[in-house]
Design a protein around this motif. Structure first.
Motif, mmCIF file in Angstrom:
data_model
loop_
_atom_site.group_PDB
_atom_site.id
_atom_site.type_symbol
_atom_site.label_atom_id
_atom_site.label_comp_id
_atom_site.label_asym_id
_atom_site.label_seq_id
_atom_site.Cartn_x
_atom_site.Cartn_y
_atom_site.Cartn_z
ATOM 1 N N ALA A 1 2.524 5.947 1.016
ATOM 2 C CA ALA A 1 1.558 5.168 1.788
ATOM 3 C C ALA A 1 1.000 4.064 0.899
ATOM 4 O O ALA A 1 1.542 3.748 -0.163
ATOM 5 C CB ALA A 1 0.449 6.068 2.324
ATOM 6 N N GLY A 2 -0.121 3.468 1.316
ATOM 7 C CA GLY A 2 -0.703 2.359 0.586
ATOM 8 C C GLY A 2 -1.445 2.789 -0.660
ATOM 9 O O GLY A 2 -1.585 3.991 -0.950
ATOM 10 N N PRO A 3 -1.949 1.822 -1.433
ATOM 11 C CA PRO A 3 -2.690 2.124 -2.655
ATOM 12 C C PRO A 3 -3.886 3.034 -2.363
ATOM 13 O O PRO A 3 -4.607 2.856 -1.384
ATOM 14 C CB PRO A 3 -3.156 0.744 -3.134
ATOM 15 C CG PRO A 3 -2.201 -0.219 -2.520
ATOM 16 C CD PRO A 3 -1.815 0.362 -1.209
ATOM 17 N N GLY A 4 -4.086 4.022 -3.246
ATOM 18 C CA GLY A 4 -5.190 4.955 -3.093
ATOM 19 C C GLY A 4 -4.831 6.238 -2.379
ATOM 20 O O GLY A 4 -5.576 7.222 -2.447
ATOM 21 N N ALA A 5 -3.716 6.281 -1.692
ATOM 22 C CA ALA A 5 -3.280 7.502 -1.024
ATOM 23 C C ALA A 5 -2.615 8.419 -2.052
ATOM 24 O O ALA A 5 -2.034 7.946 -3.038
ATOM 25 C CB ALA A 5 -2.312 7.189 0.107
ATOM 26 N N PRO A 6 -2.670 9.734 -1.848
ATOM 27 C CA PRO A 6 -2.062 10.647 -2.820
ATOM 28 C C PRO A 6 -0.542 10.526 -2.834
ATOM 29 O O PRO A 6 0.080 10.143 -1.844
ATOM 30 C CB PRO A 6 -2.502 12.028 -2.316
ATOM 31 C CG PRO A 6 -2.764 11.851 -0.868
ATOM 32 C CD PRO A 6 -3.306 10.455 -0.733
ATOM 33 N N LEU A 7 0.031 10.842 -4.005
ATOM 34 C CA LEU A 7 1.487 10.876 -4.118
ATOM 35 C C LEU A 7 2.021 12.120 -3.414
ATOM 36 O O LEU A 7 1.322 13.125 -3.259
ATOM 37 C CB LEU A 7 1.898 10.868 -5.586
ATOM 38 C CG LEU A 7 1.383 9.676 -6.412
ATOM 39 C CD1 LEU A 7 1.839 9.811 -7.864
ATOM 40 C CD2 LEU A 7 1.852 8.361 -5.818
ATOM 41 N N VAL A 8 3.266 12.071 -3.027
ATOM 42 C CA VAL A 8 3.874 13.150 -2.257
ATOM 43 C C VAL A 8 5.081 13.682 -3.026
ATOM 44 O O VAL A 8 5.861 12.913 -3.598
ATOM 45 C CB VAL A 8 4.304 12.660 -0.854
ATOM 46 C CG1 VAL A 8 5.068 13.745 -0.107
ATOM 47 C CG2 VAL A 8 3.086 12.228 -0.057
ATOM 48 N N GLU A 9 5.223 15.011 -3.050
ATOM 49 C CA GLU A 9 6.378 15.655 -3.658
ATOM 50 C C GLU A 9 7.642 15.192 -2.937
ATOM 51 O O GLU A 9 7.829 15.448 -1.745
ATOM 52 C CB GLU A 9 6.230 17.173 -3.551
ATOM 53 C CG GLU A 9 7.481 17.970 -3.860
ATOM 54 C CD GLU A 9 7.888 17.840 -5.314
ATOM 55 O OE1 GLU A 9 9.063 17.534 -5.551
ATOM 56 O OE2 GLU A 9 7.031 18.032 -6.189
#
Length: 449
Positions: free
Chosen positions: A20-28
């Protein structure tokens, strides 16, 4: 969203990726595939689905809450989320605050335009790119292509073009006038065929019959610019003169600008906050103010300056016929047909379309003693006597006008621009400038089987 510890083996590399955009958590990264398989999606569609969900949950919290509460459909929220992913946290927050209140009530085209405008207003890079495109990239986009190598059996070829909006409107008007002239001269061809023939005649202007003869102009056009009445072939030629006499003249334009002073200052280089943005009735999205200034400065445009119309004024006449000054106020107040979910513009924006009808909400009262309501004299703004006045008129497209007149549909004005509708089977809606709101309580859940 939860920890990815239980889907990976200890000590193994667990790549995480931004979806997603900046600031959203990273996803496995490797955890996405199981969800994609369960949903029955392709890898690309599944990743886009997860990206929209993460964007909505972490960068658009108000919109996410509206989805959970059932006020906004998921597919609408996803359209907004996909539009904000490429932008900063500040842009996403601005969109979330300003779009969420109406995301479930306005049409899809208006929703997309509102999101686009919100991004323009808060992202300086986007605003600068838009201004640059409007000024420097028009030559790259504009073109006219004629496919001479692909001629059909009937001897036609395809023409593709992207031209300036005002040039396109002038061409459309010219083709419409000539097509009407051909019909008056006896052509039985369909409208499309007459327009195609008109385009060829415009290309061979020096070789074709000059329909704009002085005699036809003088005979066909009255002092007010309208066609003279009459019969026989002479009347046809008079009509042709009236139809074509305006072809070589300047076009008159009424321009309604919805720009604050700060936006105008920003567009002209003066000190001011915000981005110069306007709207055009013919277009779905916002328009840079610099482009509007360029349109108004064209030598072929007559820009008419008219007095400001106060939409709060109560205007009425003692007749069934509705004068233009009232029709204009009603169209500017409501913008569209006020039937639930209808998006038909209130005014005629193209030669082949008609404007909405100005409907008497309460049927016109033909009693001779009717003098019309005093301003503020009737509750809710409705005229109890069925007068021809701004408080008893609303724009309805032809279909919904017939529906209201000949079936059991009814509506009542609450305040100027706000109406409640009731269907023949008792369903209720409220229509205002924020869209259509369902007033019926949600259906009770099905009892367990």
């Amino acid at each position: 969203m939860h920890s990815a510890d239980h889907v990976t083996r200890p000590g193994r590399f667990r790549p995480v990726v931004p979806v997603a955009g900046p600031g959203a958590p990273l996803v496995e990264d490797l955890a996405i595939d199981e969800l994609v398989a369960v949903l029955g999606m392709s890898p690309a569609a599944g990743r886009a689905h997860v990206a929209a969900a993460v964007e909505l949950r972490y960068r658009l919290p108000r919109l996410y809450a509206a989805v959970v509460a059932g006020r906004v459909p998921v597919w609408r929220a996803r359209r907004v989320a996909e539009a904000t992913m490429a932008h900063t946290v500040e842009v996403a927050g601005f969109v979330d605050r300003h779009v969420t209140p109406v995301a479930g009530t306005i049409g899809v085209a208006r929703l997309d335009a509102l999101v686009e405008e919100a991004i323009w207003r808060t992202d300086p890079d986007t605003a600068e790119r838009i201004a640059h495109d409007a000024e420097h990239e028009l030559d790259e986009r504009r073109h006219v292509s004629i496919d001479r190598d692909r001629v059909t059996y009937s001897g036609t070829v395809e023409i593709r073009a992207e031209v300036d909006m005002l040039d396109a409107y002038d061409l459309d008007d010219a083709l419409a006038r000539r097509a009407d002239a051909y019909k008056l001269l006896g052509s039985k061809a369909a409208l499309g065929a007459r327009r195609a023939a008109a385009l060829g005649d415009l290309a061979r202007a020096d070789l074709t019959l000059d329909l704009m003869t002085g005699g036809a102009e003088d005979a066909g056009a009255g002092a007010d610019g309208t066609t003279a009445a009459g019969g026989g072939a002479g009347a046809d030629m008079e009509s042709v003169g009236a139809l074509t006499r305006r072809a070589s003249g300047r076009r008159g334009v009424n321009l309604y600008l919805h720009l604050t002073l700060d936006q105008l200052h920003a567009a002209t280089g003066h000190t001011g906050s915000g981005v110069g943005i306007g709207r055009a009735e013919h277009l779905r999205g916002p328009v840079p103010a610099e482009l509007i200034r360029d349109w108004c400065a064209r030598p072929t445009v007559d820009l008419r300056v008219v007095p400001v119309i106060d939409l709060a004024d109560h205007v009425h006449v003692d007749a069934y016929e509705i004068p233009d000054r009232i029709t204009e106020r009603v169209a500017l107040r409501d913008h569209h047909c006020v039937f639930p979910h209808c998006t038909r513009p209130a005014r005629r924006l193209a030669p082949d379309r008609h404007a909405t009808d100005c409907d008497h909400i309460t049927a016109y009262d033909t009693s001779p003693e009717l003098d019309g309501p005093e301003p503020g004299g009737s509750p809710g703004g409705a005229s109890p006597g069925g007068a021809t006045c701004t408080c008893n008129l609303a724009p309805l497209c032809r279909r919904h006008h017939r529906l209201k007149t000949h079936t059991g549909w009814t509506y009542t004005p609450l305040t100027p621009g706000t109406y409640t509708w009731t269907s023949p089977h008792g369903h209720h809606w409220m229509r205002d400038h924020h869209g259509t709101h369902d007033l019926d309580p949600p259906s009770p859940p099905e009892p367990p089987g």
